[in-house]
Scaffold this active site. Sequence first.
Site, PDB file in Angstrom:
ATOM      1  N   HIS A 122       3.604   3.879  30.468  1.00  0.00           N
ATOM      2  CA  HIS A 122       4.079   3.935  29.081  1.00  0.00           C
ATOM      3  C   HIS A 122       3.246   4.919  28.258  1.00  0.00           C
ATOM      4  O   HIS A 122       3.788   5.791  27.576  1.00  0.00           O
ATOM      5  CB  HIS A 122       4.016   2.530  28.469  1.00  0.00           C
ATOM      6  CG  HIS A 122       4.442   2.465  27.048  1.00  0.00           C
ATOM      7  ND1 HIS A 122       5.728   2.152  26.671  1.00  0.00           N
ATOM      8  CD2 HIS A 122       3.757   2.669  25.893  1.00  0.00           C
ATOM      9  CE1 HIS A 122       5.820   2.173  25.347  1.00  0.00           C
ATOM     10  NE2 HIS A 122       4.619   2.489  24.855  1.00  0.00           N
ATOM     11  N   GLU A 123       1.933   4.791  28.317  1.00  0.00           N
ATOM     12  CA  GLU A 123       1.068   5.656  27.501  1.00  0.00           C
ATOM     13  C   GLU A 123       1.146   7.121  27.942  1.00  0.00           C
ATOM     14  O   GLU A 123       1.207   8.016  27.101  1.00  0.00           O
ATOM     15  CB  GLU A 123      -0.382   5.159  27.510  1.00  0.00           C
ATOM     16  CG  GLU A 123      -0.584   3.828  26.818  1.00  0.00           C
ATOM     17  CD  GLU A 123      -0.105   3.777  25.375  1.00  0.00           C
ATOM     18  OE1 GLU A 123      -0.083   4.821  24.693  1.00  0.00           O
ATOM     19  OE2 GLU A 123       0.255   2.681  24.918  1.00  0.00           O
ATOM     20  N   HIS A 126       4.155   8.742  26.565  1.00  0.00           N
ATOM     21  CA  HIS A 126       3.936   9.263  25.207  1.00  0.00           C
ATOM     22  C   HIS A 126       3.195  10.598  25.238  1.00  0.00           C
ATOM     23  O   HIS A 126       3.533  11.521  24.503  1.00  0.00           O
ATOM     24  CB  HIS A 126       3.149   8.272  24.355  1.00  0.00           C
ATOM     25  CG  HIS A 126       3.928   7.083  23.901  1.00  0.00           C
ATOM     26  ND1 HIS A 126       5.196   7.163  23.378  1.00  0.00           N
ATOM     27  CD2 HIS A 126       3.591   5.765  23.880  1.00  0.00           C
ATOM     28  CE1 HIS A 126       5.619   5.959  23.051  1.00  0.00           C
ATOM     29  NE2 HIS A 126       4.659   5.085  23.350  1.00  0.00           N
ATOM     30  N   HIS A 132       9.298   5.877  21.870  1.00  0.00           N
ATOM     31  CA  HIS A 132       9.714   4.534  22.262  1.00  0.00           C
ATOM     32  C   HIS A 132      11.214   4.552  22.504  1.00  0.00           C
ATOM     33  O   HIS A 132      11.938   5.352  21.912  1.00  0.00           O
ATOM     34  CB  HIS A 132       9.355   3.505  21.188  1.00  0.00           C
ATOM     35  CG  HIS A 132       7.919   3.143  21.212  1.00  0.00           C
ATOM     36  ND1 HIS A 132       7.141   3.078  20.086  1.00  0.00           N
ATOM     37  CD2 HIS A 132       7.082   2.838  22.242  1.00  0.00           C
ATOM     38  CE1 HIS A 132       5.910   2.739  20.411  1.00  0.00           C
ATOM     39  NE2 HIS A 132       5.841   2.601  21.716  1.00  0.00           N
ATOM     40  N   CYS A 133      11.679   3.678  23.372  1.00  0.00           N
ATOM     41  CA  CYS A 133      13.072   3.664  23.820  1.00  0.00           C
ATOM     42  C   CYS A 133      13.637   2.251  23.661  1.00  0.00           C
ATOM     43  O   CYS A 133      12.908   1.273  23.798  1.00  0.00           O
ATOM     44  CB  CYS A 133      13.117   4.100  25.286  1.00  0.00           C
ATOM     45  SG  CYS A 133      14.752   4.184  25.999  1.00  0.00           S
ATOM     46  N   CYS A 137      13.751   0.191  29.835  1.00  0.00           N
ATOM     47  CA  CYS A 137      12.876   1.325  30.110  1.00  0.00           C
ATOM     48  C   CYS A 137      11.426   0.940  29.869  1.00  0.00           C
ATOM     49  O   CYS A 137      11.117   0.142  28.976  1.00  0.00           O
ATOM     50  CB  CYS A 137      13.282   2.482  29.178  1.00  0.00           C
ATOM     51  SG  CYS A 137      12.367   4.007  29.396  1.00  0.00           S
ATOM     52  N   CYS A 156      14.166   4.994  32.065  1.00  0.00           N
ATOM     53  CA  CYS A 156      15.627   5.023  32.066  1.00  0.00           C
ATOM     54  C   CYS A 156      16.082   6.473  32.297  1.00  0.00           C
ATOM     55  O   CYS A 156      15.277   7.412  32.223  1.00  0.00           O
ATOM     56  CB  CYS A 156      16.187   4.475  30.753  1.00  0.00           C
ATOM     57  SG  CYS A 156      15.886   5.520  29.310  1.00  0.00           S
ATOM     58  N   CYS A 159      15.280   8.840  29.229  1.00  0.00           N
ATOM     59  CA  CYS A 159      13.883   9.266  29.133  1.00  0.00           C
ATOM     60  C   CYS A 159      13.516  10.240  30.251  1.00  0.00           C
ATOM     61  O   CYS A 159      12.810  11.221  30.017  1.00  0.00           O
ATOM     62  CB  CYS A 159      12.946   8.062  29.121  1.00  0.00           C
ATOM     63  SG  CYS A 159      12.980   7.163  27.553  1.00  0.00           S
TER      64      CYS A 159
END
Length: 166
Positions: A122-123, A126, A132-133, A137, A156, A159
């Site tokens: 996640h990080e 970014h 953010h989604c 995802c 997803c 993304c």
Amino acid sequence: MKKLWLCYDKESAAPVLSVTEALNHVFGLETDEELHLDAAGVKGAYNAKRLQYNASTLLNYLINVMSRVGTNEDVVSLWILRDDLYVEGMNFVFGVAHPGKAAVLSTHRLDSLDLINKEAIHEIGHVLGLPHCTNECVMQFSNSVDEAKAKPATLCDRCRSLLTLD
């Protein structure tokens, strides 16, 4: 291809190999360097009233370390810490990221290797420019451990299509 500098404190050495493999699998990032960094030495980062470290201060420190060692735009960095993190206005954060540069991730509230890997993905998402989604995802915003556990560990299609890793 982008390279990854993976930094960690001595209490966070155990998940390093797994995180490295997860980031390589999802983003194709190869680890270029592994560095030991300790948050205790970062001036102004620890808030004794909160018993937490300011994630933004640590992130700025990491970016400064990267610039001093002469990294370029093909290198991104992730710092894994055992310490609890916060940003102004929030009780805690799992991590914080600066697009194109670096991210800081706390394992303090993450109770499994799978969850650590998921939040590292996640990080770094970014860092690589993903917002953010709202789809199923890994880039979904997580405001609690339960929310983090509920989201998938994968990107997803939307993304994935937004990524530019050249």
